[in-house]
Motif scaffolding. Structure first.
Motif, PDB file in Angstrom:
ATOM      1  N   VAL A 102      -4.757  -1.670 -14.830  1.00 36.78           N
ATOM      2  CA  VAL A 102      -5.122  -2.915 -15.499  1.00 36.78           C
ATOM      3  C   VAL A 102      -5.973  -2.633 -16.742  1.00 36.78           C
ATOM      4  N   ASP A 103      -6.956  -1.736 -16.602  1.00 35.07           N
ATOM      5  CA  ASP A 103      -7.799  -1.392 -17.749  1.00 35.07           C
ATOM      6  C   ASP A 103      -6.978  -0.864 -18.918  1.00 35.07           C
ATOM      7  N   ALA A 140      -7.871  -9.556 -19.652  1.00 36.96           N
ATOM      8  CA  ALA A 140      -9.122 -10.311 -19.588  1.00 36.96           C
ATOM      9  C   ALA A 140      -8.843 -11.712 -20.142  1.00 36.96           C
ATOM     10  N   GLU A 190     -15.141   2.743  -8.780  1.00 34.20           N
ATOM     11  CA  GLU A 190     -13.828   3.061  -8.233  1.00 34.20           C
ATOM     12  C   GLU A 190     -13.331   1.918  -7.327  1.00 34.20           C
ATOM     13  N   GLU A 226       2.448   2.258  -2.866  1.00 31.49           N
ATOM     14  CA  GLU A 226       2.572   2.778  -4.229  1.00 31.49           C
ATOM     15  C   GLU A 226       2.069   4.219  -4.316  1.00 31.49           C
ATOM     16  N   GLN A 241     -23.181 -16.321 -15.578  1.00 32.21           N
ATOM     17  CA  GLN A 241     -24.187 -15.304 -15.911  1.00 32.21           C
ATOM     18  C   GLN A 241     -23.800 -14.525 -17.157  1.00 32.21           C
ATOM     19  N   MET A 297       0.825  -1.202   0.000  1.00 25.55           N
ATOM     20  CA  MET A 297       0.000   0.000   0.000  1.00 25.55           C
ATOM     21  C   MET A 297       0.858   1.250   0.000  1.00 25.55           C
ATOM     22  N   ARG A 302      -5.137  -3.556 -20.702  1.00 25.22           N
ATOM     23  CA  ARG A 302      -6.019  -4.308 -21.585  1.00 25.22           C
ATOM     24  C   ARG A 302      -6.271  -3.559 -22.887  1.00 25.22           C
ATOM     25  N   ARG A 303      -6.516  -2.269 -22.757  1.00 22.72           N
ATOM     26  CA  ARG A 303      -6.840  -1.509 -23.964  1.00 22.72           C
ATOM     27  C   ARG A 303      -5.624  -1.337 -24.851  1.00 22.72           C
ATOM     28  N   LEU A 317     -15.158  -5.347 -19.552  1.00 26.60           N
ATOM     29  CA  LEU A 317     -13.791  -5.846 -19.372  1.00 26.60           C
ATOM     30  C   LEU A 317     -12.763  -4.726 -19.387  1.00 26.60           C
ATOM     31  N   GLY A 318     -13.194  -3.511 -19.730  1.00 27.24           N
ATOM     32  CA  GLY A 318     -12.242  -2.404 -19.757  1.00 27.24           C
ATOM     33  C   GLY A 318     -11.386  -2.383 -21.006  1.00 27.24           C
ATOM     34  N   GLN A 320     -13.456   2.037 -24.293  1.00 31.11           N
ATOM     35  CA  GLN A 320     -14.100   3.109 -23.536  1.00 31.11           C
ATOM     36  C   GLN A 320     -15.113   3.791 -24.437  1.00 31.11           C
ATOM     37  N   SER A 344     -20.544 -15.879 -11.618  1.00 33.67           N
ATOM     38  CA  SER A 344     -20.706 -14.619 -12.327  1.00 33.67           C
ATOM     39  C   SER A 344     -20.314 -14.787 -13.798  1.00 33.67           C
ATOM     40  N   VAL A 348      -4.116   2.579   2.085  1.00 30.13           N
ATOM     41  CA  VAL A 348      -5.099   3.028   1.115  1.00 30.13           C
ATOM     42  C   VAL A 348      -6.459   2.809   1.755  1.00 30.13           C
ATOM     43  N   GLU A 391      -8.985  -4.358  -8.470  1.00 30.29           N
ATOM     44  CA  GLU A 391      -8.354  -4.941  -9.648  1.00 30.29           C
ATOM     45  C   GLU A 391      -6.858  -4.612  -9.665  1.00 30.29           C
ATOM     46  N   ASN A 392      -6.513  -3.435  -9.184  1.00 33.21           N
ATOM     47  CA  ASN A 392      -5.128  -2.996  -9.246  1.00 33.21           C
ATOM     48  C   ASN A 392      -4.306  -3.385  -8.026  1.00 33.21           C
ATOM     49  N   ARG A 393      -4.977  -3.817  -6.958  1.00 36.96           N
ATOM     50  CA  ARG A 393      -4.239  -4.206  -5.751  1.00 36.96           C
ATOM     51  C   ARG A 393      -4.793  -5.504  -5.232  1.00 36.96           C
ATOM     52  N   ASN A 394      -3.890  -6.380  -4.843  1.00 37.27           N
ATOM     53  CA  ASN A 394      -4.297  -7.733  -4.485  1.00 37.27           C
ATOM     54  C   ASN A 394      -4.703  -7.855  -3.016  1.00 37.27           C
ATOM     55  N   TYR A 395      -5.639  -7.032  -2.541  1.00 38.90           N
ATOM     56  CA  TYR A 395      -6.076  -7.107  -1.150  1.00 38.90           C
ATOM     57  C   TYR A 395      -7.457  -7.724  -1.043  1.00 38.90           C
ATOM     58  N   LEU A 396      -7.761  -8.234   0.146  1.00 41.03           N
ATOM     59  CA  LEU A 396      -9.081  -8.819   0.363  1.00 41.03           C
ATOM     60  C   LEU A 396     -10.089  -7.792   0.837  1.00 41.03           C
ATOM     61  N   ALA A 397      -9.590  -6.686   1.429  1.00 40.91           N
ATOM     62  CA  ALA A 397     -10.518  -5.688   1.954  1.00 40.91           C
ATOM     63  C   ALA A 397      -9.819  -4.348   2.089  1.00 40.91           C
ATOM     64  N   PHE A 398     -10.597  -3.288   2.053  1.00 45.91           N
ATOM     65  CA  PHE A 398     -10.085  -1.956   2.347  1.00 45.91           C
ATOM     66  C   PHE A 398     -10.877  -1.355   3.497  1.00 45.91           C
ATOM     67  N   SER A 429     -21.863  -8.456  -9.504  1.00 49.47           N
ATOM     68  CA  SER A 429     -22.672  -9.520 -10.083  1.00 49.47           C
ATOM     69  C   SER A 429     -24.152  -9.132 -10.059  1.00 49.47           C
ATOM     70  N   ASP A 450     -11.917  -0.792  -9.506  1.00 46.93           N
ATOM     71  CA  ASP A 450     -10.558  -0.456  -9.934  1.00 46.93           C
ATOM     72  C   ASP A 450      -9.552  -0.728  -8.821  1.00 46.93           C
TER      73      ASP A 450
END
Lengths: 461, 461
Positions: A40-41, A75, B227, A3, A266, A1, A44-45, B353-354, B357, A263, B217, B233-240, B263, B230
């Protein structure tokens, strides 16, 4: 955390241009910096806008672990696409860098030719066998969804032993999300589960077999997604252990992995219901593949449409006499199709929530037939009135309004029942509901308008 | 994990009948046993088949904590329905039993009248204020998604202090999924995060402020779902952690909660795309509500359909002269609608999937126009040939095939672009794409068939 905060605005074209320059100049450092600073987005783009040749060169340019990081951020359909395009030796190196569940997933999605070529390029025989085993599990089974990052201890260790081991060899565990430990006997058969919480809260001199939950509920590598969903819904656990046919611990399947798979199901259902079949489509795929996959679904649709059109063809004389009917034919069939789709969506949703089962057709029928009468009367009255005023003919209004009313009752009933019947006969409702329903409501709509008009012909001309 | 194995086969009608008997006999024990032995799915189905009166009596019969358990097991729309039907005082008691995030979610979904009535029945002023605060957060914000089951320690405690506290007061923590601890200063402002793993692996005499991740963070109660996605997706945490505007710790938002919300968004999108608007529909809802909500979507559809039909009306003479055209009119518009839907689904998926845009319209246009030409030629040739053979007229084949070809190009292009445009103008693509696209492709399909026929009229009659 620690970064730097992610940049809010990303200037994608500039980033893309700099990456292309780095690739042309074979500047690995610059390419790394550009990708590492992108979200990440954006990764991908950017990748979706590189051509085949530049993607290949980028992957050769980056160290293999960075290529693996990039592949992991894409993805899944993008990652599969890139691996298929890559030389097999490079793809093999990349797969060896990825976590086992990720590379298993990717291998399973690769076409057979690519996956065979890649597997034969993997030097380590054990690793190759592991990957082959993983890729062999069905995608939506416990084996396909499990993670092999599982920590186990022998059942005669004490709490103090385990805490000391964890404290002394922290480095070995720090990459895992350690929440549960598994307890095994001498032959590696699973005998219990120990929550980290219970370990921390336990008396230090206790043997872990006294704190563990014995004979834990576990899943086999071939347990299917639906059964996993039931397990997690009925028990408040974060993960279940997965064992092979001999009771040996192979990995753990987490609630998160099951939810993600659900998901994805779905999403697949949504795509299939809109006519995207044979896997996801990305616009970066070759034109010929995109065309042929879309046509594969449109082709049978022509036949179904012909079936509906043949009803009109058999009433050409009626239509010829009262050409105004042609104005309302598509309206009646389209409006009924919409009503039927609503009923179908409610059925598919209630099936997912577990509120109804495929055999509950009587309940669905009764509920929909009442709604159909109600909405049919409202819609029939409105469209009938419009037709009567527009074309200045009360009888035309009666024909059109009556046809829409009857067809609404028919289509909401059929719409509500079709997913149940398909599910019962093991056909995928997401794929087949739409076309079948549209054909039925088109045929009945055309038939009702034209046959009612035939009956009232003397008043219409 | 010591429960008896769940019964594989469930005899639902028998179970339902026994529950009804228990309700009629006011036998709370029997009712409890029947529900407790049922799976979550069976509970949902049994409840959906009880009438209003029996549901109310069941809730009064069961102890309030068992009613709360039942409500928690139901699908959310079912739970909301039951709370709205209940007397406000009972509903208030039930909400007080539920975890704060669950009751917050339910309150938010209740209609205003019900939620006001229920909140005013809650005796404990603090609890009522808490619930009001939670219900006030937007559903898909960090505040709406957070759990308040968060454990925090003062920053000057040592590892040994914390482990001792956990060991001595295990009972206080055993209900939580303890994985992260939060570290606060004297004014309850968040200063760091401590992973349980790091605690267990840490030297016992260290102060936790030395092991914690400082200035973590964190998200604010008003951080939005996109947000949050994002972030995860950008940080590998389980919770904020989630803080209020003054930096005070209010709860944690987990990856699982965010995934679940995403979902649900997908489900909402699917339902909206099939014309189920204004919230989910259950067949147990009152008929009049189901009818009016479905009609709310069908109503505007009549207008759009009239727009398309007016094209046919303005070409009635053409149609009168070549009645065979009427057979193919719905086919051309339906096939093009399907092609357009495919393109729209790919766009919506790539947006999710990003990979693209909203501003990437040029890329989508170019990709789709090529595909449209390709598929248009194939489909146009096939349908044209069928028309020519069936009606024995090469010129009819040319008109129908040509119209389908041109309309396929038009509809895949429009289908690919409509979701981008809607997203750009902040209209929900799931709701509006379908009807807008169908209207466009119907209009252009009718126009192309009839105007081409007009041009070729001398060869057709």
């Amino acid at each position: 955390m620690t970064e730097a905060p992610l940049p809010k605005e990303t200037d994608l074209p500039a980033r893309w241009k700099r990456l292309v320059e780095a690739i042309e100049a074979s500047d690995a450092g610059a390419a790394h910096d550009i990708l590492a600073s992108a979200t990440v987005d954006d990764q991908r783009r950017i990748v979706s806008q590189l051509n085949l040749d530049r993607r290949e060169r980028l992957c050769r340019l980056l160290p293999v672990d960075e290529t693996a990081d990039l592949i992991e951020n894409l993805a899944e359909p993008q990652a599969v696409e890139m691996l298929e395009e890559m030389q097999a030796d490079l793809a093999a190196d990349v797969l060896e860098e990825l976590p086992a569940d990720v590379s298993g997933d990717l291998l399973r999605e690769l076409n057979d030719r690519s996956s065979e070529a890649i597997l034969s390029e993997i030097d380590d025989a054990d690793e190759s066998m592991d990957l082959r085993e993983r890729a062999g599990y069905a995608r939506d089974s416990a084996g396909g969804l499990m993670s092999d990052q599982v920590v186990s201890f022998p059942q005669d260790a004490t709490v103090a032993d385990v805490l000391a081991e964890l404290g002394n060899n922290a480095g070995n565990y720090s990459d895992d999300e350690v929440q549960y430990f598994y307890v095994t006997d001498h032959s590696m058969q699973l005998t219990g589960v120990l929550a980290l919480r219970n370990l921390v809260l336990g008396r230090r001199d206790l043997c872990i077999s006294e704190l563990m939950i014995p004979s834990p509920v576990c899943t086999r590598v071939d347990t299917e997604l639906e059964e996993l969903q039931d397990l997690f819904e009925n028990r408040n656990y974060l993960a279940f252990p997965v064992v092979d046919e001999n009771g040996r611990l192979k990995g753990i399947v987490s609630r998160a992995a099951v939810n993600e798979a659900l998901s994805e199901t779905q999403t697949d259902d949504y795509l299939k219901s809109r006519g995207i079949v044979g896997g996801e489509e990305l616009r970066s795929m070759p034109l010929i593949e995109r065309c042929s996959r879309r046509l594969a679904w449109l082709g049978p649709n022509i036949l179904l449409n012909l079936l509906a059109a043949s009803i009109i063809a058999s009433y050409e004389d009626t239509l010829q006499s009262v050409i105004a009917l042609a104005v309302f034919l598509p309206m009646v069939s389209d409006m009924s199709g919409c009503s039927g789709n609503q009923a179908g969506a409610v059925t598919i949703r209630e099936l997912t929530l577990g509120i109804i089962q495929p055999r509950d057709y009587l309940r669905v029928f009764l509920k929909e037939v009442w709604l159909g009468m109600n909405n049919g009367m409202v819609l029939g009255f409105v469209l009938g009135a419009i037709a009567a005023v527009w074309k200045g003919s009360v009888f035309l209004g009666l024909v059109i309004g009556g046809a829409l009313m009857l067809n609404t009752i028919f289509s909401v009933t059929v719409g509500g029942l079709v997913p149940l019947l398909l599910k019962r006969f093991k056909v995928d409702p997401a794929l087949a509901s739409g076309p079948i329903l549209t054909t039925c409501t088109d045929m009945s709509g055309f038939f009702l308008v034209l046959s009612l008009a035939n009956l009232a012909m003397t008043h219409l001309v």
